[in-house]
Design a protein around this motif. Structure first.
Motif, PDB file in Angstrom:
ATOM      1  N   SER A  10       0.823  -1.206   0.000  1.00 12.48           N
ATOM      2  CA  SER A  10       0.000   0.000   0.000  1.00 12.48           C
ATOM      3  C   SER A  10       0.856   1.254   0.000  1.00 12.48           C
ATOM      4  N   ASP A  97     -14.851  15.683  -8.992  1.00 13.90           N
ATOM      5  CA  ASP A  97     -15.657  14.577  -8.489  1.00 13.90           C
ATOM      6  C   ASP A  97     -17.098  15.006  -8.295  1.00 13.90           C
ATOM      7  N   TYR A 104     -16.286   7.646   0.296  1.00 12.10           N
ATOM      8  CA  TYR A 104     -14.852   7.398   0.173  1.00 12.10           C
ATOM      9  C   TYR A 104     -14.492   6.672  -1.122  1.00 12.10           C
ATOM     10  N   HIS A 105     -15.480   6.407  -1.964  1.00 10.72           N
ATOM     11  CA  HIS A 105     -15.238   5.612  -3.165  1.00 10.72           C
ATOM     12  C   HIS A 105     -15.354   6.430  -4.452  1.00 10.72           C
ATOM     13  N   SER A 107     -14.458   8.198  -7.743  1.00  8.87           N
ATOM     14  CA  SER A 107     -13.387   7.816  -8.669  1.00  8.87           C
ATOM     15  C   SER A 107     -12.247   8.835  -8.679  1.00  8.87           C
ATOM     16  N   ARG A 110     -10.122   8.509  -5.462  1.00  7.08           N
ATOM     17  CA  ARG A 110      -9.260   7.316  -5.513  1.00  7.08           C
ATOM     18  C   ARG A 110      -8.081   7.537  -6.471  1.00  7.08           C
ATOM     19  N   ARG A 111      -8.357   8.192  -7.585  1.00  5.26           N
ATOM     20  CA  ARG A 111      -7.279   8.489  -8.543  1.00  5.26           C
ATOM     21  C   ARG A 111      -6.256   9.453  -7.939  1.00  5.26           C
ATOM     22  N   ILE A 113      -5.545   9.850  -4.694  1.00  7.21           N
ATOM     23  CA  ILE A 113      -4.757   9.146  -3.684  1.00  7.21           C
ATOM     24  C   ILE A 113      -3.672   8.294  -4.343  1.00  7.21           C
ATOM     25  N   GLN A 114      -4.029   7.629  -5.444  1.00 11.95           N
ATOM     26  CA  GLN A 114      -3.043   6.797  -6.144  1.00 11.95           C
ATOM     27  C   GLN A 114      -1.901   7.643  -6.689  1.00 11.95           C
TER      28      GLN A 114
END
Length: 205
Positions: A10, A97, A104-105, A107, A110-111, A113-114
Motif C-alpha cells: 500500500s 468529483d 470514500y469511493h 473515482s 481514488r485516482r 490518492i493513487q
C-alpha cells in the motif's frame, strides 16, 4: 521500519505479487515471523521504487460537488482554482468529483490518492479542505506529508454551498444508518428509522 506485505504494498503503490517477485528474484531480503508471515524493511523497499524529481511532479487541483444540481458551483470552483494556479505560475491537472463528502469511493478521490502514493504530486490545491472529505481528511493530508506533497487550501466557500453539502452528507449518513437497522424487526429501531427518514425528507425540501 519492518511492516507486513499489505502495508508495504500500500505504501509503495505496488501489488503484493510485485513484492513476491522482488523476493524471488533476490532484489530484497524478507524476514519471517515465527508464524511465517513476511516482514519488509521499508527503507530497503523505497530504494527500489523510482522517485520523480521535483520538476517532474505535477500540481493537481481538486474540485468536488455533492450532486448534479450543483454544476454551477463546480464550475465556479474550477474557475477559482484556474485563476489561483495561473497567478502562482503553476501548470496543473484538474481532478473533479461528483459525490458527497462522506463517500470514500469517488473515482476522482481514488485516482488522486493513487497519484499521491505514486510520488507524482508536487502540490494539491483545493478551494476548501472539505472538498476532499467531510470526515477523515487528515488521513489524506498525512499521506501528502509522507510523500512530500504540499497542500494548498484557498478557503473559498459560500454559506449556501456549505449548507447544501452538509444536508447532502447528513442524508447519506441517515440512509446508510437506516439500511443497517432495517430488517432487524425491532420496534425501537423501526421508530428510529422512521424519524431519520422524516429528517431526510425535510432536508431534501
Amino acid at each position: 521500519m519492518k511492516v507486513g506485505i499489505g502495508r508495504a504494498a500500500s505504501e509503495l503503490g505496488v501489488s503484493r505479487d510485485t513484492l513476491r517477485r522482488w523476493e524471488a528474484a533476490g532484489k530484497i531480503t524478507v524476514e519471517r515471523t515465527p508464524s511465517g508471515h513476511r516482514r519488509y524493511d521499508m527503507a530497503q523497499l523505497r530504494e527500489l521504487v523510482p522517485h520523480k524529481s521535483r520538476s517532474e511532479r505535477v500540481t493537481i487541483a481538486y474540485a468536488r460537488v455533492s450532486h448534479h444540481s450543483q454544476k454551477k458551483d463546480l464550475k465556479e470552483q474550477i474557475n477559482h482554482l484556474h485563476s489561483f494556479c495561473t497567478t502562482h505560475g503553476w501548470d496543473f491537472e484538474l481532478i473533479q468529483d461528483l459525490g458527497s463528502g462522506v463517500n470514500y469511493h469517488k473515482s476522482g478521490l481514488r485516482r488522486l490518492i493513487q497519484r499521491i502514493c505514486d510520488g507524482d504530486v508536487e502540490r494539491l490545491v483545493m478551494t476548501n479542505r472539505d472538498r476532499l472529505l467531510r470526515f477523515g481528511v487528515d488521513l489524506i493530508f498525512a499521506l501528502c506529508e509522507n510523500f512530500q506533497t504540499q497542500v494548498v487550501i484557498m478557503n473559498i466557500n459560500s454559506l449556501e454551498d456549505f449548507e447544501d453539502d452538509i444536508a447532502e452528507d447528513i442524508m447519506e449518513i441517515i440512509t446508510v444508518f437506516s439500511a443497517r437497522l432495517y430488517g432487524t424487526r425491532n420496534e425501537k429501531n423501526q421508530k428510529i428509522i422512521d424519524k431519520l427518514m422524516d429528517i431526510a425528507k425535510e432536508l431534501a425540501e
